[in-house]
Structures are given as C-alpha cells and as structure tokens.
Design a protein around this motif. Sequence first.
Motif, short mmCIF file in Angstrom:
data_model
loop_
_atom_site.label_atom_id
_atom_site.label_comp_id
_atom_site.label_asym_id
_atom_site.label_seq_id
_atom_site.Cartn_x
_atom_site.Cartn_y
_atom_site.Cartn_z
N GLN A 173 2.18 6.62 -6.97
CA GLN A 173 1.07 7.42 -7.49
C GLN A 173 1.29 8.90 -7.24
O GLN A 173 1.10 9.73 -8.13
CB GLN A 173 -0.24 6.97 -6.82
CG GLN A 173 -1.46 7.76 -7.31
CD GLN A 173 -2.74 7.39 -6.55
OE1 GLN A 173 -2.68 6.63 -5.58
NE2 GLN A 173 -3.86 7.92 -6.98
N ASN A 174 1.69 9.26 -6.02
CA ASN A 174 1.83 10.67 -5.69
C ASN A 174 3.04 11.33 -6.35
O ASN A 174 3.02 12.52 -6.65
CB ASN A 174 1.91 10.84 -4.17
CG ASN A 174 0.54 10.74 -3.51
OD1 ASN A 174 -0.21 11.69 -3.47
ND2 ASN A 174 0.22 9.55 -3.02
N LYS A 234 1.20 4.14 -3.02
CA LYS A 234 0.92 5.55 -2.79
C LYS A 234 2.11 6.43 -3.17
O LYS A 234 1.94 7.52 -3.73
CB LYS A 234 0.56 5.77 -1.32
CG LYS A 234 -0.84 5.25 -0.96
CD LYS A 234 -1.14 5.46 0.50
CE LYS A 234 -2.55 4.94 0.83
NZ LYS A 234 -2.85 5.09 2.27
N HIS A 278 0.98 6.77 6.24
CA HIS A 278 -0.19 7.34 5.60
C HIS A 278 -0.42 8.77 6.07
O HIS A 278 -0.80 9.65 5.29
CB HIS A 278 -1.42 6.48 5.90
CG HIS A 278 -2.69 7.00 5.27
ND1 HIS A 278 -2.89 6.95 3.91
CD2 HIS A 278 -3.77 7.62 5.79
CE1 HIS A 278 -4.08 7.49 3.62
NE2 HIS A 278 -4.62 7.91 4.75
N GLU A 294 0.84 -1.21 0.00
CA GLU A 294 0.00 0.00 0.00
C GLU A 294 0.87 1.25 0.00
O GLU A 294 0.61 2.20 -0.75
CB GLU A 294 -0.91 -0.02 1.24
CG GLU A 294 -1.83 1.21 1.33
CD GLU A 294 -2.64 1.23 2.61
OE1 GLU A 294 -3.44 2.16 2.77
OE2 GLU A 294 -2.47 0.30 3.44
N ASN A 295 1.89 1.27 0.84
CA ASN A 295 2.77 2.43 0.91
C ASN A 295 3.50 2.66 -0.41
O ASN A 295 3.64 3.80 -0.87
CB ASN A 295 3.78 2.25 2.03
CG ASN A 295 3.13 2.23 3.40
OD1 ASN A 295 1.99 2.67 3.55
ND2 ASN A 295 3.84 1.70 4.38
N THR A 346 -2.26 15.18 -3.77
CA THR A 346 -2.96 14.15 -4.53
C THR A 346 -2.74 14.44 -6.00
O THR A 346 -2.29 15.53 -6.36
CB THR A 346 -4.47 14.16 -4.22
OG1 THR A 346 -4.98 15.44 -4.60
CG2 THR A 346 -4.73 13.92 -2.74
N SER A 372 -0.38 11.88 3.40
CA SER A 372 -1.54 12.72 3.17
C SER A 372 -1.28 14.17 3.57
O SER A 372 -1.87 15.09 3.04
CB SER A 372 -2.74 12.18 3.97
OG SER A 372 -2.43 12.18 5.36
#
Length: 471
Positions: free
Chosen positions: A397-398, A394, A428, A390-391, A437, A432
Amino acid sequence: MRVILLDDYTTKLLSQCCKMTDLLAEGITVVEDVYKNREPVPHMKAIYFITPTKKSVDGLIDDFISKSSSRYKAAYVYFTDTCPDNLFNKIKASCARSIRRCKEISISFFPYESQVFTLNVPDAFYCCYSPTLEHSKDKDAVMEAMAEQIVTLCATLEENPGVRCKSTPSDNASRLAQLVEKKLENYYKTDEQSQIKAKTHSQLIIIDRGFDPVSTVLHELTFQAMAYDLLPIENDTYKYKADGKEKEAILEEDDELWVKMRHKHIADVLEEISQLLKEVSSKKKATEGKLTLSGLAHLMKKMPQYRKEITRQVVHLNIAEDCMSKFKANIERLCKTEQDLALGTDAEGQKVKDSMRVLLPVLLNKSNDSYDKIRAILLYIFSTDGTTQENLDKLIQNVQIESDSDMIRNWEYLHVPIISSVRFFFFHFLLSKHLPTTSSNSYISSIDQGSFLEASITRCSCFHDVFEQFT
C-alpha cells in the motif's frame, strides 16, 4: 543435391545450430516445410528431420502416396525422439518402400549456447505451478514430455547420469527427477548401440526455481546478464546507432568476442574491449588519445581490412557503455542494498541486524521505479524467510504497487515463503515513521540515506556463478 524437410519444431531447432551456408556445405540446396504443398522433385533425395507427431508423419506419408506420384526419389527419415508404435506402423504400411533410412536421433532440445540448453516448452511454468492445474492431466503430460526431452539430451551426450534432486517428495523437481530416472533406464535398455549402459560418473541435478529465488531478482553485473536485464534486447538482437544510422547486432555463438566476454564482470569487459581497440588502432596509428565511437567509425573507413573485427568490438563497446550509463544513473545505488539483503552482511562483513533499515532507502527514493522496488521487497522477504500478511499489505500500500502485488504473492506457488506466522512488532514502528501514507505528499525520514546508498561495483552476486552450472 538434396532437399531437407522440416516441421515447426525442427525448423527452430536447426536455426539454433547452423546457418544456410552450413547446409549448403553438406550438399543441401533446398529447405522445405513438411506441412505445405510442394512441387515434386522426383530426381532428388529428401531428408526428413521431423518430430514423431501425427501431423509431421502425415506430411511424410503424403509425399509418397504412390510410387508414380512420389514427390522425391527417396526419403531418409530422422526423428527427434522416440516414434510411437502406432505412427511407426502407419509409416510401414504406407510408404516403407520409399524410405531408405529411418532413425531416432534423440535431440529433442534446443542448444541455446555451448553449455546451455532449453526444452522450449513456453507453457511448462504455468502448467507446473498454477494452483488450478495442480492435479490435471495437462501437468502430467508436460512433465512426461520434459522428462523425454531431458533423456534425449543425456543420450546425445552419451551419458547415463545419476539423477539427484531435493529430498522433498511432493515437489515438481523430485517428480521430474523420478520420471527422468525411469525413462533413462528404459532408454538404455532398448538403445541399439549401448543395450544396457551402466551409470556414468556424471550427475544430473534437477532443482526448481524456488530452490534459489534470490538470484532471479538481483541486479547481476556480469556482461550478458546485465545487458539482458537493463537493455531492450529482444530475440538476442541489440539495436544501436552508428554513423547516424540505426543498426542491429545479433548476439550469437558465431560472435567469438561475445562468447569470450559474456560471463565476465562489466568492469573487465570495458577494460578488455578498450585494449582490443587500442591494439587495432595502433597498427596504423590511425587514432590518438581517448577512443570514441565516432573515432572508431572513422577508423573503419581508414582500415577496411579490419572492418569486421572493429565492428564487433564497437557493438560490444556500445552494449557495455549502455549498461554502464544505466548503472551509474540508478542501479549502482541499488546494488549495495541488494547485496546486503542477499548475503546478510554489509561491505565490511558486519551482519545486517535490521533488514528493514536496509530496504527503506530504496523504497523512499523517488528515482527508483516500481519494478526495482518490488525486487528489493522480494529480497527483503527472502532474507527474513517471509513476513506477516499485515506487513506485506502495508508495504504494498505505501509503495503503491497494488496492481503489481501478484509479482510478490505468487512466489508462494514456487514454495518460497512469502507469508510467515512470525509477527515483527518493530515493522509497524518503522513503517509509520519512515514511509508516507497514501494521502501524504512528503517523505519524512530521520535516517541518513547516504549511509545506505554508498556506491559499489566491486561486490557482485556469487549466486549466479554457482547456479549457472545447473542451468
């Protein structure tokens, strides 16, 4: 006068070792391709320096089909490696009378530098690590061939070393080490000079790329590594401008200044080249004040006897200044982050408690290209022994590196942990809070980036100096 016949492999090998002038000094006036049709020169003796392959052996045999149609007076045959029995018997049956000497000289490797060699097997990495070829015959064949080549290196150095590897029984390094050990034993049992040669004091350490992944992604600050990383040097050729003209310089063993400085820190290189140029210019007091490249061009015109010496110094000054311009523009900032992640401590020796806080300024900096961000992400992952799926998703993607994400994920094929089972819940929150995003046009960060981006050129990787011994 003599002629030398080469195949594709030995042509590359010989070009790494000597120049045409060296061959002329040994009485060799003609260099030919053993594969091609050639005009007969029946009064000349021919040296065949070839690999023990069917294609090369057929080229040799074709030159001596019959005594009346022989292309050369006699043949002196030197194989780079052990000639298989079937090919040797084929030579015996076809042209034995024309061969004055046939010898296996054990040099199936490329001496790239005085203390660096390569096996020149471009597809070896793919064959050994691709998951689709894990149990294929192609992988077995490549491993066997590389083991044979390494044995020829040991034979050339007259060494029968103890072979060491990492104690993981199933990895490529241990497999190759076992093959090398076996082939060394066989070689020294049959070697005509040594017969059974006892183990020497030397140690051959075989490790794979996954043993030390960190050194591959750090920005190194020694001269050669920095130049090849930051500048568009291809085939050891550096292009630069002088007197308004495009020029080329080959970085090779004949360049004594390059050999002397290539493993020194860039700061020492700049100081040393400037000192050398000042020494030359002071002989005629042709220049005053600060040395510039245009001033050096003027100096060469005034002092033609020093033209060759100054030209080489100018080349390396150009390289060093090009490296430093790249360094000052962006790399200087990256180096501190890379060192903190690689060593796990900061410049003051304090332990890095949160690797993500160290990484974030690099990812937030718009001037850093995707490649440098990928290198920083890899260092972060290496420093934490992997991250969660998951990390990683992210991060990719970012930072918007989806198209290049395999550069990160494929490290797992080298048995480097990329995905771990440990879940970092704080990740996370940081992500964030500090990364935008994909739909956002602004960066929001409460971190004082300046504290993370202090310039430092005094700390460089210790990994290069250690690992260089095993290259």
